[in-house]
Design a protein around this motif. Structure first.
Motif, short mmCIF file in Angstrom:
data_model
loop_
_atom_site.label_atom_id
_atom_site.label_comp_id
_atom_site.label_asym_id
_atom_site.label_seq_id
_atom_site.Cartn_x
_atom_site.Cartn_y
_atom_site.Cartn_z
N ASP A 40 -0.09 -47.37 -19.07
CA ASP A 40 1.06 -46.73 -18.42
C ASP A 40 0.87 -46.58 -16.91
O ASP A 40 1.71 -46.01 -16.24
CB ASP A 40 1.30 -45.35 -19.04
CG ASP A 40 1.56 -45.45 -20.53
OD1 ASP A 40 2.57 -46.05 -20.91
OD2 ASP A 40 0.72 -44.94 -21.30
N GLY A 41 -0.28 -47.06 -16.40
CA GLY A 41 -0.52 -47.03 -14.97
C GLY A 41 -1.60 -46.07 -14.48
O GLY A 41 -1.87 -46.02 -13.29
N LEU A 42 -2.22 -45.30 -15.38
CA LEU A 42 -3.33 -44.44 -14.95
C LEU A 42 -4.46 -45.33 -14.41
O LEU A 42 -4.83 -46.32 -15.03
CB LEU A 42 -3.88 -43.63 -16.12
CG LEU A 42 -3.30 -42.26 -16.40
CD1 LEU A 42 -3.97 -41.64 -17.62
CD2 LEU A 42 -3.41 -41.34 -15.22
N VAL A 43 -4.99 -44.96 -13.26
CA VAL A 43 -6.05 -45.75 -12.65
C VAL A 43 -7.34 -45.68 -13.49
O VAL A 43 -8.13 -46.61 -13.48
CB VAL A 43 -6.29 -45.30 -11.19
CG1 VAL A 43 -6.86 -43.90 -11.12
CG2 VAL A 43 -7.13 -46.29 -10.44
N ASN A 44 -7.53 -44.59 -14.22
CA ASN A 44 -8.69 -44.41 -15.10
C ASN A 44 -8.28 -43.38 -16.14
O ASN A 44 -7.55 -42.44 -15.83
CB ASN A 44 -9.89 -43.91 -14.28
CG ASN A 44 -11.14 -43.75 -15.09
OD1 ASN A 44 -11.30 -42.78 -15.82
ND2 ASN A 44 -12.06 -44.69 -14.94
N GLU A 45 -8.75 -43.52 -17.36
CA GLU A 45 -8.30 -42.64 -18.44
C GLU A 45 -9.04 -41.31 -18.53
O GLU A 45 -8.61 -40.42 -19.25
CB GLU A 45 -8.34 -43.38 -19.77
CG GLU A 45 -7.30 -44.49 -19.81
CD GLU A 45 -7.20 -45.21 -21.13
OE1 GLU A 45 -8.00 -44.93 -22.05
OE2 GLU A 45 -6.31 -46.08 -21.24
N PHE A 46 -10.15 -41.14 -17.80
CA PHE A 46 -10.86 -39.86 -17.82
C PHE A 46 -10.24 -38.96 -16.75
O PHE A 46 -10.50 -39.12 -15.57
CB PHE A 46 -12.35 -40.05 -17.57
CG PHE A 46 -13.18 -38.89 -18.03
CD1 PHE A 46 -13.13 -37.66 -17.38
CD2 PHE A 46 -14.01 -39.02 -19.14
CE1 PHE A 46 -13.88 -36.58 -17.83
CE2 PHE A 46 -14.76 -37.94 -19.57
CZ PHE A 46 -14.70 -36.73 -18.92
N VAL A 47 -9.42 -38.01 -17.18
CA VAL A 47 -8.66 -37.16 -16.26
C VAL A 47 -9.38 -35.82 -16.08
O VAL A 47 -9.42 -35.00 -16.99
CB VAL A 47 -7.21 -36.96 -16.77
CG1 VAL A 47 -6.43 -36.06 -15.83
CG2 VAL A 47 -6.51 -38.31 -16.95
N ASN A 48 -9.94 -35.63 -14.88
CA ASN A 48 -10.67 -34.41 -14.55
C ASN A 48 -9.78 -33.25 -14.15
O ASN A 48 -10.10 -32.10 -14.41
CB ASN A 48 -11.63 -34.66 -13.37
CG ASN A 48 -12.77 -35.57 -13.70
OD1 ASN A 48 -13.33 -35.50 -14.77
ND2 ASN A 48 -13.13 -36.42 -12.76
N THR A 49 -8.68 -33.55 -13.45
CA THR A 49 -7.87 -32.50 -12.84
C THR A 49 -6.41 -32.95 -12.72
O THR A 49 -6.14 -34.15 -12.61
CB THR A 49 -8.44 -32.12 -11.45
OG1 THR A 49 -7.69 -31.05 -10.89
CG2 THR A 49 -8.46 -33.29 -10.49
N ILE A 50 -5.50 -32.00 -12.77
CA ILE A 50 -4.06 -32.28 -12.69
C ILE A 50 -3.43 -31.23 -11.78
O ILE A 50 -3.76 -30.05 -11.86
CB ILE A 50 -3.38 -32.21 -14.07
CG1 ILE A 50 -4.07 -33.11 -15.08
CG2 ILE A 50 -1.90 -32.57 -13.96
CD1 ILE A 50 -3.62 -32.88 -16.52
N ALA A 51 -2.50 -31.68 -10.93
CA ALA A 51 -1.75 -30.75 -10.08
C ALA A 51 -0.33 -31.25 -9.91
O ALA A 51 -0.07 -32.45 -9.97
CB ALA A 51 -2.42 -30.62 -8.71
N ALA A 52 0.60 -30.31 -9.71
CA ALA A 52 2.00 -30.64 -9.44
C ALA A 52 2.32 -30.28 -8.00
O ALA A 52 1.91 -29.23 -7.52
CB ALA A 52 2.91 -29.87 -10.39
N ASP A 53 3.06 -31.16 -7.31
CA ASP A 53 3.47 -30.82 -5.95
C ASP A 53 4.91 -30.31 -5.95
O ASP A 53 5.58 -30.30 -6.98
CB ASP A 53 3.25 -31.99 -4.98
CG ASP A 53 4.15 -33.19 -5.23
OD1 ASP A 53 5.22 -33.05 -5.85
OD2 ASP A 53 3.78 -34.29 -4.77
N ASN A 54 5.39 -29.88 -4.79
CA ASN A 54 6.72 -29.29 -4.69
C ASN A 54 7.84 -30.30 -4.82
O ASN A 54 9.00 -29.93 -4.97
CB ASN A 54 6.86 -28.54 -3.36
CG ASN A 54 5.94 -27.34 -3.29
OD1 ASN A 54 5.63 -26.73 -4.30
ND2 ASN A 54 5.48 -27.02 -2.10
N SER A 55 7.52 -31.59 -4.76
CA SER A 55 8.51 -32.66 -4.91
C SER A 55 8.68 -33.10 -6.36
O SER A 55 9.46 -34.00 -6.65
CB SER A 55 8.13 -33.86 -4.05
OG SER A 55 8.05 -33.49 -2.70
N GLY A 56 7.89 -32.50 -7.27
CA GLY A 56 7.98 -32.85 -8.68
C GLY A 56 7.02 -33.94 -9.12
O GLY A 56 7.05 -34.37 -10.27
N ASN A 57 6.15 -34.39 -8.22
CA ASN A 57 5.14 -35.38 -8.58
C ASN A 57 3.97 -34.69 -9.28
O ASN A 57 3.62 -33.56 -8.95
CB ASN A 57 4.61 -36.09 -7.33
CG ASN A 57 5.68 -36.85 -6.61
OD1 ASN A 57 6.41 -37.63 -7.20
ND2 ASN A 57 5.80 -36.62 -5.31
#
Length: 123
Positions: A40-57
């Motif tokens: 689906d486009g993830l650069v790597n499947e091991f996801v350490n951290t997630i954040a949302a910005d004010n633009s909805g990204n």
């Protein structure tokens, strides 16, 4: 194993794992799940951290760089794009929508497409 969680203002929940990221919408536990992987486009499947910005990204910090999801597609950032390192430890956004990124090689900010590294460059 879940390594990171991010909850958007609308209640959408994101869970970072070693096999990608899972998104859950709504309040029914067994419904409305979607899993995002490298396909689906993830650069790597091991996801350490997630954040949302004010633009909805949604920003996913992985062991191979950063993927940014805009609700329709993924864009990735790696050392080829200016990151000091690809192993992303933490991502946070501030009130001015500056994205702060911690890698194994230092701290940087990402603001309006510009990256600023705060550290000593490798020799």
């Amino acid at each position: 194993s879940v390594f990171s969680i991010c909850i958007e203002p609308d209640g959408t929940q994101w869970f970072g794992t070693a096999r990608g990221v899972a998104r859950h919408k709504g309040y029914k536990t067994l419904e409305n799940w979607k899993v995002f992987t490298a396909k689906d486009g993830l650069v790597n499947e091991f996801v350490n951290t997630i954040a949302a910005d004010n633009s909805g990204n949604i920003w996913f910090g992985t062991r191979g760089g950063i993927s940014v999801y805009d609700g329709a597609s993924m864009k990735s950032l790696t050392i080829k794009d200016g990151l000091p390192g690809n192993d992303i430890k933490c991502i946070r956004t501030d009130k001015k929508d500056v994205v702060w990124i911690v890698t194994e090689k230092g701290i940087m900010s990402y603001e309006k497409g510009e990256m600023t590294f705060y550290g000593k460059p490798d020799n």
